[in-house]
Scaffold this active site. Sequence first.
Site, PDB file in Angstrom:
ATOM      1  N   ARG A 100     -52.836  33.875  16.313  1.00 59.18           N
ATOM      2  CA  ARG A 100     -54.116  33.352  16.848  1.00 59.18           C
ATOM      3  C   ARG A 100     -55.341  33.569  15.865  1.00 59.18           C
ATOM      4  O   ARG A 100     -56.144  32.665  15.545  1.00 59.18           O
ATOM      5  CB  ARG A 100     -54.233  33.680  17.978  1.00 59.18           C
ATOM      6  CG  ARG A 100     -53.118  33.224  19.251  1.00 59.18           C
ATOM      7  CD  ARG A 100     -53.021  31.570  19.104  1.00 59.18           C
ATOM      8  NE  ARG A 100     -51.745  31.255  20.239  1.00 59.18           N
ATOM      9  CZ  ARG A 100     -50.637  31.204  19.777  1.00 59.18           C
ATOM     10  NH1 ARG A 100     -50.169  31.577  18.512  1.00 59.18           N
ATOM     11  NH2 ARG A 100     -49.756  30.911  20.806  1.00 59.18           N
ATOM     12  N   GLU A 138     -55.060  31.387  12.864  1.00 59.29           N
ATOM     13  CA  GLU A 138     -55.399  29.997  13.500  1.00 59.29           C
ATOM     14  C   GLU A 138     -57.201  29.884  13.710  1.00 59.29           C
ATOM     15  O   GLU A 138     -57.854  28.818  13.317  1.00 59.29           O
ATOM     16  CB  GLU A 138     -54.992  29.630  14.604  1.00 59.29           C
ATOM     17  CG  GLU A 138     -55.126  28.212  15.265  1.00 59.29           C
ATOM     18  CD  GLU A 138     -54.512  27.959  16.423  1.00 59.29           C
ATOM     19  OE1 GLU A 138     -53.098  28.010  16.357  1.00 59.29           O
ATOM     20  OE2 GLU A 138     -54.811  27.620  17.556  1.00 59.29           O
ATOM     21  N   SER A 187     -68.864  42.447   4.965  1.00 56.52           N
ATOM     22  CA  SER A 187     -67.893  43.516   4.577  1.00 56.52           C
ATOM     23  C   SER A 187     -66.648  43.732   5.325  1.00 56.52           C
ATOM     24  O   SER A 187     -67.049  43.649   6.516  1.00 56.52           O
ATOM     25  CB  SER A 187     -68.570  44.848   4.129  1.00 56.52           C
ATOM     26  OG  SER A 187     -67.554  45.744   3.642  1.00 56.52           O
TER      27      SER A 187
END
Lengths: 147, 147, 147, 147, 147, 147, 147, 147, 147, 147
Positions: free
Chosen positions: C88, C91, C114
């Site tokens: 997820r 995604e 960073s």
Amino acid sequence: MSFPESTQLLLKAKKEKGLTFADIGILLGLDEVWVASLFYGQSTASDEEADKLLTTLGLGAELKEILTTPPVKGSLDPVIPTDPLIYRFYEIMQVYGMPMKDVIQEKFGDGIMSAIDFTINVDKVEDPKGDRVKVAMCGKFLPYKKW
Amino acid sequence: MSFPESTQLLLKAKKEKGLTFADIGILLGLDEVWVASLFYGQSTASDEEADKLLTTLGLGAELKEILTTPPVKGSLDPVIPTDPLIYRFYEIMQVYGMPMKDVIQEKFGDGIMSAIDFTINVDKVEDPKGDRVKVAMCGKFLPYKKW
Amino acid sequence: MSFPESTQLLLKAKKEKGLTFADIGILLGLDEVWVASLFYGQSTASDEEADKLLTTLGLGAELKEILTTPPVKGSLDPVIPTDPLIYRFYEIMQVYGMPMKDVIQEKFGDGIMSAIDFTINVDKVEDPKGDRVKVAMCGKFLPYKKW
Amino acid sequence: MSFPESTQLLLKAKKEKGLTFADIGILLGLDEVWVASLFYGQSTASDEEADKLLTTLGLGAELKEILTTPPVKGSLDPVIPTDPLIYRFYEIMQVYGMPMKDVIQEKFGDGIMSAIDFTINVDKVEDPKGDRVKVAMCGKFLPYKKW
Amino acid sequence: MSFPESTQLLLKAKKEKGLTFADIGILLGLDEVWVASLFYGQSTASDEEADKLLTTLGLGAELKEILTTPPVKGSLDPVIPTDPLIYRFYEIMQVYGMPMKDVIQEKFGDGIMSAIDFTINVDKVEDPKGDRVKVAMCGKFLPYKKW
Amino acid sequence: MSFPESTQLLLKAKKEKGLTFADIGILLGLDEVWVASLFYGQSTASDEEADKLLTTLGLGAELKEILTTPPVKGSLDPVIPTDPLIYRFYEIMQVYGMPMKDVIQEKFGDGIMSAIDFTINVDKVEDPKGDRVKVAMCGKFLPYKKW
Amino acid sequence: MSFPESTQLLLKAKKEKGLTFADIGILLGLDEVWVASLFYGQSTASDEEADKLLTTLGLGAELKEILTTPPVKGSLDPVIPTDPLIYRFYEIMQVYGMPMKDVIQEKFGDGIMSAIDFTINVDKVEDPKGDRVKVAMCGKFLPYKKW
Amino acid sequence: MSFPESTQLLLKAKKEKGLTFADIGILLGLDEVWVASLFYGQSTASDEEADKLLTTLGLGAELKEILTTPPVKGSLDPVIPTDPLIYRFYEIMQVYGMPMKDVIQEKFGDGIMSAIDFTINVDKVEDPKGDRVKVAMCGKFLPYKKW
Amino acid sequence: MSFPESTQLLLKAKKEKGLTFADIGILLGLDEVWVASLFYGQSTASDEEADKLLTTLGLGAELKEILTTPPVKGSLDPVIPTDPLIYRFYEIMQVYGMPMKDVIQEKFGDGIMSAIDFTINVDKVEDPKGDRVKVAMCGKFLPYKKW
Amino acid sequence: MSFPESTQLLLKAKKEKGLTFADIGILLGLDEVWVASLFYGQSTASDEEADKLLTTLGLGAELKEILTTPPVKGSLDPVIPTDPLIYRFYEIMQVYGMPMKDVIQEKFGDGIMSAIDFTINVDKVEDPKGDRVKVAMCGKFLPYKKW
């Protein structure tokens, strides 16, 4: 590998003016590699730098927006580069990557060399047995934060 | 990523002796990165270098054959390295690869920097705003041959 | 996906002691996600942190070296993760990556967040329509250097 | 990476109007990241939202259909992103993915954070040692169903 | 493709007892596909379910921890499955994926079918021209959230 | 992901006529998913079906040849789909693929479910806790032949 | 490429008995290629076939379960095979795949040749200019179903 | 997958003339699969064959050069084909590749079947239980040379 | 990259006997590259060759079966080799592959150089500016068959 | 695989003039393979060579810049080439790569054959049993440097 139209226009104008990246670097007060990275859409110029560059190259202001907008970076097309000059740097990491990691961490502790707060210079070292290419990379050491 | 048994034995002995790669480099009269590359099975030692190294580390002669045989090189496991320290060098090529290629060819003509007749050094540059890692690579320029 | 033996020993001991990562985090004065990253061989402990952890878990000192050595990081096996929870996040980048990039650069200019000088926290937000997971990431902004 | 023509038209009009994503977000009563995701063809606007947006940007109604149709999502071109800003989030998962999974499941049981019933916010945290980027993700916890 | 030892032990015991997944499903009050997903380390059992299963199969309690811990999911080894039975489902998505997406979104709007709040059933449909396999998937519709 | 011109023309005409795939399915006496698969160039129409469809959509006969010629199938561009709706079906196979294989073979013996002599239907199941998507696949069982 | 232990045991026993696949095929009343596919864990034997085979090879009954269970199929390790004999068949598809598809569909309409209800035979065709390998594949034609 | 313009022109003309590959094969005295491979730019025609073909199809001489020049072969776009008809042949190799290799080498010794000195024929085998596709491949056996 | 146990035994024995591949080649009446390919499990020896080799190396007869059985060929582990010596040959094809193809087909017509009926020799060419490696490949030309 | 416009113009002009690469090579005093590599954008001509070539082919000066600029090299499109002629060279490395590496290092020590200071020649060896292709590669040996 094909490059964006802006890169092609900039490279063509540079060629017609007979300028090297070093010449342009002196003009802008910046290193030649950084100048080349701007040509390839990998860096962002200030307004003033963009103006100076476009005037020098005799190009119109329509490229200014592209030169001053943070680009989507990463210009190499195949996952593993096939151009021999560029591949050699990939190979250097395959062969000397782990050794360098160990030496860096022996000297600095757990962390990395920044690729952002970072400079890179290319020099020619004359040598009777054949000239040598010297590439000097220098990046801030960033230690891992604990929290 | 897992390393060969010989690499693990060498690293363990080095840790127990409390030696850095720089210490061993001085002993062998070689650079610390090169020494580390020998530990990772990426370089070949001479008989004399192998003997000195094994004596220093208190290791038996059974590693000598491995240290003196040209290895199959290329130690990074995933096609694109995932360790952050090593990935940064891959990223540098993604961002500055084409610019460097152009600058090198502007200075030298069509050819490459050798990754074989090649040295690499790592230094710590102290800086009040945060120390910096300096990596200097130096390889013979090889022009393309015509025939 | 298989994890190193040290990870398995640490997870097993934690389970037997009935401790959560949050419990151990309080003990070490560190966040629970960071503690978990130490279990998975992605962070480096100080000597003192390693001692405290091993004592708490009733484990011997033979794990200390692993806990205190900068590891080869990057623990996900397939190039694109297949575990649904981890996928997820991949995604999210596919869908919201470019939008985030634009918003961050609108606020900060050309540079990155960073992933080294960086923290990550996980919280449970209770909600009558179903509890929510809150993940807060916070990293130093690094502007691109010119040279 | 190239974006659809609609994305380019929207970004160009926004630049000419001198608006930020935050400005447009206030106008539409929506978050700036969501607005940016609409620009990149990753979200679906209602009729009313599309009308307001197009009027604000001085664009014609021919983009309305695209803005209001559920798109094919997933805008990153290479399998592993090469833009440094976006790559860092991929790296965060490589390094902290398994630790987060364990912490989430320790708090919630077996399940995932939804990437659909989900919000994401970006904030600037001022800091004398260098400003920080704060990314807050919040998604509904979805427990695995048994049947 | 090799499966974890626990999977092999469970499958072997089931074979020796002469039980089908359907038999075990009735015993546990769960569907046969879910039971099989537990055998393959893709689901998490409750303490009670694990106890019942192990007793039924005549296996010791040492597997209980594995059965009750949320696993790292995703059991197919090659990126694109090569087993013909499993590949057919991948092919169905290649051929009917976009059509299904359009039909689902025509009926529901922008969103997805959950693969977490989700059930799957397999039935045999007798047919004189050759029996048919019927696979019924049912998942909660999750609309995209705006924020 | 870009679709062939014929797909775009068909989808545009359907939108302008205000028809759903279900509407067209009733007209042609075929299921809505099959109709959508024809729009995406994944199925072959008979002459009569093509004529009816083109008349309904007010499109010229120049699309007839495309609609009646067996196409090169497989419309998903990236090897692993990135659109969240479609990816979920790929994930279902990662998680439940082996369990389904075992259950199917327990019921039918060694063989596969055909993806050719095959139908697929999508239904909306109303549910007070949130509507559910129901996908029913039904394919002929093909036993492996011995020879 | 490494094969399962059962494959290795079967091949070794066959070699010691001095039998060819054709010899065993005659014994079992099956084709030699099918017999070889059983050795490589790609087919399922009946109880009787397994018994006969194990007796013939002088092997114990402990292999019977493996021989009679539907296997996970697909035995080639690299995505694109590197063994020259096997690669040639991959190349044949690269060169003659689309032509064959067109010829098959010209003769049969839209559909495929089944790889399940399928046989394959290998013959030696003696030829003074060099013997030839003849491979005959024969599979049921499966027309696409409409629904 | 998109095909070169010459392929499209040839296929279109063939359709308009109402010819099958078999019809054209008879005209040229060549097999229908070979003719189709010429259409797809995978084979080289002689001058005479090209003239006859272009006359038959009513096409101009401008395609002659393409038909008579050795092409860059290999027409399948994705690494693993996604069209179901073509994929089945890839699957056959996954399942029966090693068995075929063993049978071929049992009959011929160490070597391969040539894919160059090679023919392929497709036939329809009528069968009351459903017609079958018969594909006969025949290539010269090439033994490995020793030197 | 790891090699089979037989390769390791053969290489070790050769080292202990102080023999080069050329020495063994003279003994067997075969070229040194072919001998090395036998060591790496890429070629098949006759009974007599295997006996002579094993006697020379002082190894037992248990390796004979492996040396005389046609192997699964293709020994390079990563899809694109990472060892610098081997990679150079891959690079040569990237750079000179199409040029060679054109020159070969200009001289021979449509066809290929066989990699089976094929020899390869390696020689040292002494040169005051640095010795050169000479690799001579020689394979039968195979013209494409028409049928 | 598609080639740059300049390659297409050069190949077309060569065909119209009825010249072979060997003819042009004699004219320029260079080898035919090198000439072909210039046509494919893999080499750099001097000003004089470019002038001579363009005059010979009757082409305008607008191609001169492309011919005299160091190109981005590496012209093969798929990662593993699919054209049978080119693939055979890839296969040769799969089968004989490690053996060659060992023989080269036995003769020269640790190092590589340069692919830059390198020539390649193609010859036809007439043979009553079928002509043979002879490819001779010759590159400088580069020993690894120590430092």
